[in-house]
Design a protein around this motif. Structure first.
Motif, mmCIF file in Angstrom:
data_model
loop_
_atom_site.group_PDB
_atom_site.id
_atom_site.type_symbol
_atom_site.label_atom_id
_atom_site.label_comp_id
_atom_site.label_asym_id
_atom_site.label_seq_id
_atom_site.Cartn_x
_atom_site.Cartn_y
_atom_site.Cartn_z
ATOM 1 N N PRO A 1 0.827 -1.205 0.000
ATOM 2 C CA PRO A 1 0.000 0.000 0.000
ATOM 3 C C PRO A 1 0.861 1.254 0.000
ATOM 4 N N GLY A 2 0.370 2.279 -0.691
ATOM 5 C CA GLY A 2 1.078 3.543 -0.751
ATOM 6 C C GLY A 2 0.299 4.658 -0.084
ATOM 7 N N LEU A 3 0.949 5.362 0.844
ATOM 8 C CA LEU A 3 0.369 6.565 1.437
ATOM 9 C C LEU A 3 0.769 7.721 0.518
ATOM 10 N N ILE A 4 -0.165 8.182 -0.282
ATOM 11 C CA ILE A 4 0.139 9.224 -1.268
ATOM 12 C C ILE A 4 -0.097 10.579 -0.610
ATOM 13 N N VAL A 5 0.919 11.425 -0.628
ATOM 14 C CA VAL A 5 0.902 12.661 0.135
ATOM 15 C C VAL A 5 1.218 13.860 -0.747
ATOM 16 N N ASN A 6 0.930 15.041 -0.204
ATOM 17 C CA ASN A 6 1.236 16.275 -0.933
ATOM 18 C C ASN A 6 2.711 16.631 -0.874
ATOM 19 N N ASP A 7 3.389 16.208 0.186
ATOM 20 C CA ASP A 7 4.803 16.545 0.346
ATOM 21 C C ASP A 7 5.478 15.382 1.073
ATOM 22 N N ALA A 8 6.285 14.629 0.337
ATOM 23 C CA ALA A 8 6.896 13.431 0.905
ATOM 24 C C ALA A 8 7.920 13.760 1.986
ATOM 25 N N ARG A 9 8.621 14.888 1.855
ATOM 26 C CA ARG A 9 9.622 15.240 2.866
ATOM 27 C C ARG A 9 8.968 15.620 4.199
ATOM 28 N N LYS A 10 7.879 16.387 4.127
ATOM 29 C CA LYS A 10 7.155 16.713 5.360
ATOM 30 C C LYS A 10 6.629 15.439 6.016
ATOM 31 N N ALA A 11 6.081 14.563 5.194
ATOM 32 C CA ALA A 11 5.534 13.305 5.720
ATOM 33 C C ALA A 11 6.634 12.486 6.378
ATOM 34 N N MET A 12 7.809 12.427 5.741
ATOM 35 C CA MET A 12 8.920 11.643 6.297
ATOM 36 C C MET A 12 9.343 12.174 7.660
ATOM 37 N N SER A 13 9.394 13.484 7.812
ATOM 38 C CA SER A 13 9.795 14.064 9.090
ATOM 39 C C SER A 13 8.799 13.701 10.184
ATOM 40 N N LEU A 14 7.510 13.850 9.909
ATOM 41 C CA LEU A 14 6.486 13.535 10.903
ATOM 42 C C LEU A 14 6.496 12.057 11.278
ATOM 43 N N LEU A 15 6.597 11.194 10.270
ATOM 44 C CA LEU A 15 6.561 9.757 10.526
ATOM 45 C C LEU A 15 7.824 9.283 11.243
ATOM 46 N N SER A 16 8.959 9.894 10.917
ATOM 47 C CA SER A 16 10.202 9.516 11.584
ATOM 48 C C SER A 16 10.146 9.848 13.067
ATOM 49 N N ALA A 17 9.637 11.042 13.373
ATOM 50 C CA ALA A 17 9.510 11.433 14.784
ATOM 51 C C ALA A 17 8.641 10.435 15.537
ATOM 52 N N GLU A 18 7.522 10.021 14.940
ATOM 53 C CA GLU A 18 6.627 9.069 15.596
ATOM 54 C C GLU A 18 7.271 7.698 15.727
ATOM 55 N N PHE A 19 7.946 7.257 14.654
ATOM 56 C CA PHE A 19 8.540 5.915 14.687
ATOM 57 C C PHE A 19 9.582 5.805 15.804
ATOM 58 N N TYR A 20 10.344 6.882 16.009
ATOM 59 C CA TYR A 20 11.383 6.856 17.038
ATOM 60 C C TYR A 20 10.894 7.362 18.400
ATOM 61 N N GLY A 21 9.574 7.434 18.556
ATOM 62 C CA GLY A 21 8.996 7.706 19.865
ATOM 63 C C GLY A 21 9.097 9.149 20.310
ATOM 64 N N ARG A 22 9.089 10.080 19.364
ATOM 65 C CA ARG A 22 9.167 11.512 19.647
ATOM 66 C C ARG A 22 10.274 11.824 20.674
ATOM 67 N N PRO A 23 11.525 11.514 20.318
ATOM 68 C CA PRO A 23 12.624 11.726 21.264
ATOM 69 C C PRO A 23 12.833 13.192 21.618
ATOM 70 N N GLN A 24 12.378 14.094 20.760
ATOM 71 C CA GLN A 24 12.535 15.531 21.040
ATOM 72 C C GLN A 24 11.812 15.928 22.325
ATOM 73 N N ASP A 25 10.779 15.177 22.683
ATOM 74 C CA ASP A 25 10.036 15.494 23.905
ATOM 75 C C ASP A 25 10.830 15.137 25.165
ATOM 76 N N GLY B 1 7.918 20.028 11.556
ATOM 77 C CA GLY B 1 7.217 19.499 12.723
ATOM 78 C C GLY B 1 8.017 19.555 14.005
ATOM 79 N N LEU B 2 9.278 19.993 13.931
ATOM 80 C CA LEU B 2 10.123 20.063 15.127
ATOM 81 C C LEU B 2 10.049 21.460 15.726
ATOM 82 N N THR B 3 9.710 21.534 17.004
ATOM 83 C CA THR B 3 9.687 22.813 17.725
ATOM 84 C C THR B 3 10.907 22.867 18.639
ATOM 85 N N PHE B 4 11.709 23.910 18.476
ATOM 86 C CA PHE B 4 12.911 24.074 19.293
ATOM 87 C C PHE B 4 12.546 24.722 20.626
ATOM 88 N N ASP B 5 13.099 24.187 21.686
ATOM 89 C CA ASP B 5 12.895 24.817 22.986
ATOM 90 C C ASP B 5 13.566 26.188 23.014
#
Length: 519
Positions: free
Chosen positions: A92-116, A207-211
């Motif tokens: 299955p393909g998740l077809i998106v408007n911007d693959a780079r934005k999608a990659m950033s969001l999905l990467s953060a989730e996959f790695y458990g939002r380490p920025q938090d 999707g990354l917010t800097f403290d």
């Protein structure tokens, strides 16, 4: 954190990125129409060579359909792309408007939002990012007993003490979140990272917010068809860090500081400023929150104050008065991150012994009256700052100055002319040589730079082999032993490779060539 096809689709929907999900001839917005929608992905990658059973593949940039040949046999679970690849894969393909934005969001989730789990500091600016990042890490490391990580254009450090050479100023989003996860698992409490204009241009920090975000300064750079078409675009990309932060540290003397203050006010972001002063700030003046002022006439040390409180006299191992501005920035960052600078003198002074390989490194030739300085300077602002330092420290000795320089290929075309313009009225000779290229021949870049010389009588040579260029500069200085010679070797620092046709070709390194010759 578990990521499934269903949770990925929901995340992308929330951010307005999901167009549809496609599998064979089935098009849907509901992931549960697809079998296995709640099965967790086992891995995430943007490199098809790394696909294994259960992998989510992000198809970014100039991705080609042929990269998916035989991908199903290796266990591709799903892909994210702005193009339908159902003719090449049954996944299955998740077809998106911007693959780079999608990659950033999905990467953060996959790695458990380490920025938090980290206090994340982002540093941008045309010059000084790396030095400020190292100073800031030193302060935060001292304050937290070694729990500050670093992403820089020189090195990455994920455990507070081990440094590994980096490839990009700001890593790809997936790599960044993976390294953040490792840093958090290593017990790090802080992360200091350089943020380039390209990081916002190509969504590496989406999707990354800097403290704490830091905006050091701005001057034209990276202007080219493949980077930023105009200075306005360059500045606009850098300005995005303001709206994606919880607090801003701003160079009070930066060009367009008023616009940046407006950005911060519109986003409700509090501002802490820093400034390098020519003298003590007058009583009652609207001084910056953190200031560095000369402690003596020679400017060999500065006193730094925060909110009017004197933090003491600072003497940095890194030469150059401009580095005291970077030091003030580092302390302003620590202040904005909630550290009481007046209560932790050991932390505030931890940056004093910091040295950065390949940055303002000085070498003295025992065979002649020659000083060689190896530095990463690579644009108008940094070359000007380097020559200002040489003039202030050595101008009274009327040195004979040789600049060994090149410029990057296929990008930042403006640098080629600006390096020459910054230097030609202040040096005696140029040696143009190889720097990093993509597909442009070294010799073409060098001869182009040579054509920008307008000062009559200034010597210039083109030597495309960089080790030969550095060696020749030293031999030439020794041939003029009746004068004090300064050789400025810029652009590569301590890097051990030259990028040619997108490959890292091993290279001895400017600093090692000088050390070998001077030995």
């Amino acid at each position: 954190m578990t990521v499934t096809l269903a949770s990925a689709a929901q995340l992308l929907k929330r951010h307005g990125l999901l167009r549809e999900i496609i599998r064979a001839d089935r098009w849907t917005l509901d992931a549960h129409d697809i079998e296995g929608a709640d099965t967790a992905f086992s891995a995430i990658t943007y490199d098809t060579r790394d696909v294994r059973e259960g992998t989510l593949l992000c198809c970014k940039g100039r991705f080609k359909a042929e990269y998916l040949h035989d991908i199903d046999e290796r266990g591709l679970a799903a892909y994210v792309a702005d193009t339908d690849f159902s003719a090449e894969t049954g996944a299955p393909g998740l077809i998106v408007n911007d693959a780079r934005k999608a990659m950033s969001l999905l990467s953060a989730e996959f790695y458990g939002r380490p920025q938090d789990e980290l206090t994340v500091v982002g540093i941008t600016g045309t010059k000084g990012k790396t030095t400020t990042a190292y100073f800031t890490q030193a302060v935060l490391n001292a304050h937290s007993h070694g729990k500050a990580a670093l992403f820089s254009s020189v090195d990455n450090c994920l455990d507070g003490h081990t440094y590994v050479e980096s490839d990009l100023t700001t890593p790809e989003s997936m790599d960044a979140f993976r390294m953040m996860r490792e840093a958090a698992d290593n017990g790090m409490k802080y992360l200091v990272m350089e943020v380039s204009s390209q990081a916002y241009k190509v969504e590496r920090v989406y999707g990354l917010t800097f403290d704490v975000a830091t905006f050091l300064n701005i001057s034209p750079d990276h202007i080219s068809p493949i980077e930023h078409p105009t200075f306005e675009d360059y500045l606009y990309c850098k300005r995005q860090i303001v709206r994606n932060s919880r607090a801003l540290v701003l160079g009070a003397a930066s060009d367009h500081a008023d616009l940046l203050r407006q950005d911060a006010a519109d986003a409700g972001v509090p501002v802490t400023t820093f400034e390098l002063l020519d003298g003590q700030s007058p009583a009652g003046s609207d001084a910056a929150d953190v200031t560095a002022s000369p402690a003596n006439a020679e400017h060999s040390a500065y006193r730094i104050a925060a909110d009017g409180a004197d933090l003491g006299e600072f003497r940095l191992a890194l030469d150059g008065d401009f580095n005291y501005a970077n030091a003030a920035a580092a302390l302003a960052i620590a202040h904005a991150a909630g550290i009481d600078l007046t209560a932790d003198a050991a932390a505030t002074h931890a940056m004093e012994p910091v040295r950065i390989a390949g940055r303002m490194e000085q070498f003295h030739d025992p065979q002649s009256n020659t000083l060689a300085i190896v530095d990463y300077a690579h644009n108008y602002a940094s070359v000007t700052a380097l020559l200002d330092f040489v003039d202030e420290r050595f101008g009274s000795q009327h040195p004979r100055i040789t600049l060994v320089t090149g410029s990057a290929g296929n990008k930042a075309y403006d640098r080629r002319k600006e390096i020459v313009e910054a230097a030609q009225h202040r040096i005696d000779s140029f040696i143009f040589t190889a720097e990093d290229t993509d597909t442009e021949p070294f010799i073409d870049i060098c001869t182009e730079m040579q054509r920008y010389i307008t000062v009559p009588g200034i010597a210039s040579t083109v030597i495309s082999d960089r080790p030969t260029a550095v060696t020749n500069a030293i031999y030439d200085a020794r041939a003029h032993a009746d004068r004090f010679n300064i050789i400025l070797i810029i652009g590569k620092g301590d890097e051990r490779w030259i990028k040619d046709h997108n490959k890292h070709v091993p290279f001895e390194g400017d600093d090692r060539i000088v050390e070998r010759m001077f030995a």
